[in-house]
Design an enzyme around this catalytic site. Structure first.
Site, short mmCIF file in Angstrom:
data_model
loop_
_atom_site.label_atom_id
_atom_site.label_comp_id
_atom_site.label_asym_id
_atom_site.label_seq_id
_atom_site.Cartn_x
_atom_site.Cartn_y
_atom_site.Cartn_z
N HIS A 40 72.61 125.41 0.65
CA HIS A 40 72.59 126.88 0.75
C HIS A 40 71.29 127.46 0.20
O HIS A 40 71.27 128.60 -0.25
CB HIS A 40 73.78 127.52 0.01
CG HIS A 40 75.08 126.85 0.27
ND1 HIS A 40 75.91 127.20 1.31
CD2 HIS A 40 75.68 125.81 -0.36
CE1 HIS A 40 76.98 126.42 1.30
NE2 HIS A 40 76.86 125.55 0.30
N SER A 58 43.27 135.44 5.82
CA SER A 58 43.62 136.75 6.34
C SER A 58 42.34 137.53 6.60
O SER A 58 41.38 137.40 5.85
CB SER A 58 44.49 137.49 5.32
OG SER A 58 44.41 138.88 5.52
N LYS A 106 44.24 135.34 0.62
CA LYS A 106 45.31 134.65 1.34
C LYS A 106 44.94 133.25 1.82
O LYS A 106 43.82 133.00 2.24
CB LYS A 106 45.74 135.48 2.56
CG LYS A 106 46.48 136.76 2.24
CD LYS A 106 47.80 136.54 1.50
CE LYS A 106 48.87 135.95 2.38
NZ LYS A 106 49.36 136.87 3.39
N GLU A 129 53.80 127.61 10.66
CA GLU A 129 54.50 128.71 11.34
C GLU A 129 54.49 128.52 12.85
O GLU A 129 55.47 128.81 13.54
CB GLU A 129 53.86 130.05 10.97
CG GLU A 129 54.17 130.45 9.54
CD GLU A 129 53.32 131.62 9.05
OE1 GLU A 129 53.76 132.31 8.13
OE2 GLU A 129 52.21 131.83 9.59
#
Ligand code: ARG
Length: 460
Positions: free
Chosen positions: A157, A278, A284, A291
């Protein structure tokens, strides 16, 4: 005479709109090499069966080789009016050697031809996917030496559950990708059955030898029902099913590592070469590759859906709908192959942030289950042990401490069977020393599995 190979009975030229709508050369040109392999085997079989002379066969085989080389060099000109790869190659053959070339299509149809091409293509693709999957497994197993001492929280979980060796995570993915390899190997068995010679749908009155073509093309057996052959794309559905599951496995792994790269988790650092920045936030480091592996998996699942939906409700035998199968299959194949290819070096080069992991590994009462098992070994019924430890976790929580920091008096107040040796069951290092069952995440069990995987994959 009509320019079309099938134009004999037509009085009117095909509308340009129809040509554009029905063409497949824009996506089946990549079957060129397998189409040529299939045609050469077909020609050799025709010669053996007396349907071509040896000299005709030789000419056909040679010119097909030349055409194949020209295609590879990018010299071949595709024409939309020639529809598909089969017509392109055949009409070029005819342009070069005339009537001899006009004999090649004897005893076959594009319906069995396209399925033969696809099966040859899928067979090669499966072999390549197997290599790519093995590379990913090798990348995980390759980490095991340097990560051998690292303990990670295991989750259910997405809540901290029990500690496991980091290598247990790596081998979990090896198992998943092993099943993917087995699924592909199983699909390959049905890919490896030769459709060629089923002709359009009914077979042929000509004395062809289907077993000969099958042998020449390395197929294991010959498909036994010509109607089935021209409609069968089960092998694509099965293979894309395996691809879909690979995509699901990759996506789940990518998601996990994306989480691990966050400041909130802080478990993992990706190499700069596999991270992107970024355009506005200078600090970043984004896990875009992960992704995109996650994002691209959506395409593969949609491709699988497309194949199944395409096949649903088709009467026997060939229907032109089937032409659309290649778009979905190639897309799924390319997507999964690219994801596997980039996953392997990323897996090898990512680094666990050992200090961050270590600093927080004792949080979350990861030793609660082992403490309960300690009680069970002292004769406490499991459910009672569960309650006792639940109470101790509550106590520790109110004190803001770990189970190992409770005093012996506190522990014995909850259950007087607890003795000083209870400390052996507390703290994650003790827990991973105690997890012993086959396949568990404990230190020894995992070390054994690492050795087994190294042997299986032939790692020195
Ligand atoms: N381009 C077609 C396909 O991919 C080849 C088979 C065409 N057969 C036919 N009867 N029109 O399916």
């Amino acid at each position: 005479m009509s320019a079309k190979a099938w134009g004999g009975r037509f009085a009117e030229k095909t509308d340009a709109l129809v040509e554009r709508f029905t063409e497949s050369i824009s996506f089946d040109a990549r079957l060129a090499a397998v189409d040529i392999r299939g045609s050469q085997a077909h020609a050799r079989m025709l010669a053996k069966a007396g349907l071509l002379t040896d000299d005709e066969c030789r000419q056909i085989v040679e010119v097909l080789t030349t055409i194949g080389e020209e295609i590879t060099r990018g010299e071949f000109v595709w024409k939309i009016e020639l529809e598909d790869i089969h017509m392109h190659i055949e009409s070029e053959l005819i342009r070069r050697i005339g009537d001899v070339g006009r004999k090649l299509h004897t005893g076959r149809s594009r319906n069995d031809q396209v399925s033969t091409d696809l099966k040859l293509y899928v067979r090669d693709a499966i072999d390549e996917l197997d290599r790519l999957l093995q590379d990913v497994q090798l990348a995980f197993v390759g980490r095991c030496e340097r990560d051998a001492d690292v303990v990670l929280p295991g989750y259910t979980h997405l809540q901290r559950a029990q500690p496991v060796m980091a290598n247990h995570y790596w081998l979990a993915y090896c198992e998943k990708f092993q099943r993917d390899r087995e699924r592909l190997a199983d699909a390959r068995k049905r890919v490896n059955i030769c459709p060629l010679g089923a002709a359009a749908l009914a077979g042929t009155s000509l004395p062809i030898d289907r077993f000969e073509t099958a042998k020449l093309l390395g197929f294991e057996s010959v498909a036994a029902n010509s109607l089935d052959v021209s409609s069968d794309r089960d092998y694509l559905a099965e293979t894309i099913g395996a691809l879909a599951l690979i995509a699901v496995h990759l996506s789940g792994w990518a998601e996990e590592w994306i989480l691990w790269c966050t400041t909130e988790f802080g478990f993992l650092k990706l190499p700069d070469a596999f991270t992107t920045g970024s355009s506005i936030m200078p600090q970043k480091r984004n896990p875009d590759v992960l992704e995109l592996i996650r994002g691209k998996s959506a395409r593969v699942l949609a491709d699988q859906q497309q194949i199944l939906t395409l096949l649903k409700g088709l009467p026997l035998a060939y229907n032109r709908d089937l032409q659309e199968d290649k778009l979905a299959f190639f897309d799924a194949l390319d997507t999964v192959a690219a994801s596997l290819e980039i996953a392997a070096p990323l897996i090898t080069r990512a680094e666990l942030r050992r200090e961050t992991i270590r600093a927080r590994i004792e949080e979350g009462y990861l030793d609660a289950t082992t403490l309960m098992e300690y009680l069970i070994q002292r004769g406490v019924p499991m459910r009672t042990g569960h309650e006792v430890v639940g109470g101790l976790v509550k106590l520790a929580e109110t004190r803001g401490c770990q189970l190992a920091e409770l005093s012996l008096e506190d522990l014995r107040a909850a259950c007087d069977l607890i003795e000083p040796n209870v400390t052996d069951a507390l703290g994650v290092d003790h827990v991973v020393a105690k997890l012993k069952s086959f396949g568990s995440g404990g230190r020894e069990a995992v070390a054994e599995r690492v050795a087994a995987w190294r042997e299986r994959l032939g790692v020195k």
